[in-house]
Design an enzyme around this catalytic site. Structure first.
Site, mmCIF file in Angstrom:
data_model
loop_
_atom_site.group_PDB
_atom_site.id
_atom_site.type_symbol
_atom_site.label_atom_id
_atom_site.label_comp_id
_atom_site.label_asym_id
_atom_site.label_seq_id
_atom_site.Cartn_x
_atom_site.Cartn_y
_atom_site.Cartn_z
ATOM 1 N N GLY A 11 0.793 -1.222 0.000
ATOM 2 C CA GLY A 11 0.000 0.000 0.000
ATOM 3 C C GLY A 11 0.827 1.275 0.000
ATOM 4 O O GLY A 11 0.290 2.361 -0.232
ATOM 5 N N SER A 12 2.119 1.152 0.238
ATOM 6 C CA SER A 12 2.999 2.325 0.331
ATOM 7 C C SER A 12 3.538 2.732 -1.032
ATOM 8 O O SER A 12 4.264 1.952 -1.668
ATOM 9 C CB SER A 12 4.167 2.015 1.274
ATOM 10 O OG SER A 12 5.227 2.931 1.089
ATOM 11 N N PRO A 13 3.243 3.951 -1.511
ATOM 12 C CA PRO A 13 3.836 4.410 -2.774
ATOM 13 C C PRO A 13 5.364 4.403 -2.764
ATOM 14 O O PRO A 13 5.974 3.989 -3.758
ATOM 15 C CB PRO A 13 3.265 5.822 -2.941
ATOM 16 C CG PRO A 13 1.963 5.780 -2.209
ATOM 17 C CD PRO A 13 2.235 4.905 -1.012
ATOM 18 N N ARG A 16 6.503 0.941 -3.488
ATOM 19 C CA ARG A 16 6.275 0.560 -4.878
ATOM 20 C C ARG A 16 7.278 1.232 -5.811
ATOM 21 O O ARG A 16 7.653 0.670 -6.840
ATOM 22 C CB ARG A 16 4.833 0.867 -5.297
ATOM 23 C CG ARG A 16 3.795 0.038 -4.542
ATOM 24 C CD ARG A 16 2.438 0.044 -5.245
ATOM 25 N NE ARG A 16 1.931 1.357 -5.529
ATOM 26 C CZ ARG A 16 1.216 2.104 -4.683
ATOM 27 N NH1 ARG A 16 0.937 1.636 -3.470
ATOM 28 N NH2 ARG A 16 0.777 3.293 -5.025
#
Length: 220
Positions: A11-13, A16
């Site tokens: 969920g963490s940009p 990613r």
């Protein structure tokens, strides 16, 4: 070379963005999920890796590094077959660095102003001014793309990875109007066509996008 280990959560940009860099470099690595809801980031074994207890964190054969911007520039500098993702030429690198600072100081803070109250305070009414700020980001990114197909010029760099990772979720709040921001719309399409994009960012961002939509937010 010992195997790299990335600690993070899909969920963490920022996580990613590192996954995009690792895939672009073709590196072999282990990916260990850190369950923030279970406070795994506060356990002693993780604090040895990153005392700031944030993700992403990288373990390169006992060398520990946190912050996605630092991690990505390190990975390219150490393992890149070329320097195209983070150029050695000082002028080209300065442009990439400027985009990275824009990401950390403007893009991320603009997104956080929208998502933090929604996720952590359950405030489903988003002030119009915060969406206007997001549109201001789109305007700036469109300007950056005046000079090439990518945010720092004619070549793909880690700046593209950082900003697409953040924008992926923010597009739910304000889709890019291709008539107003044609270069930005074309850039998003271009990045999505990268062979590793879907695995590293697209599919991994789907749950957080679904969560945003489930909040049934309004803009007022």
């Amino acid at each position: 070379m010992g195997k790299l280990t990335l600690y993070g959560i899909d969920g963490s940009p920022p996580v990613r963005s590192v996954l995009l860099t690792l895939r672009a470099l073709g590196l072999d690595f282990d990916y260990k999920i850190v369950n923030l809801m279970e406070k795994e980031h506060l356990k002693p074994e993780f604090l040895k890796i990153n005392p700031l207890h944030t993700v992403p964190a990288l373990d390169d054969n006992g060398f520990y590094l946190s912050d996605s911007h630092a991690i990505n520039s390190y990975l390219v500098s150490k393992y890149g077959r070329s320097d195209s993702l983070y150029p050695k030429d000082l002028k080209k690198r300065a442009i990439v660095d400027q985009r990275l600072h824009y990401d950390s100081s403007v893009v991320t803070s603009t997104g956080r102003a929208i998502t933090f109250p929604l996720f952590w305070q359950n405030k489903t009414e988003i002030p119009r001014a915060r969406i206007d700020d997001l549109e201001g980001v789109y305007k700036s990114l469109n300007l950056f793309l005046d000079k090439g197909n990518y945010l720092a010029g004619d070549s793909l760099t880690i700046a593209d990875f950082h900003i697409i990772a953040v924008l992926t979720g923010l597009l739910v709040f304000l889709p890019v109007d291709a008539t107003k921001y044609p270069d930005l719309a074309a850039w998003i399409k271009r990045i999505k066509e990268l062979p590793y994009y879907e695995e590293a960012n697209g599919a991994r961002s789907a749950p957080i996008i679904a969560l945003i939509k489930s909040k049934n937010f309004t803009i007022a």
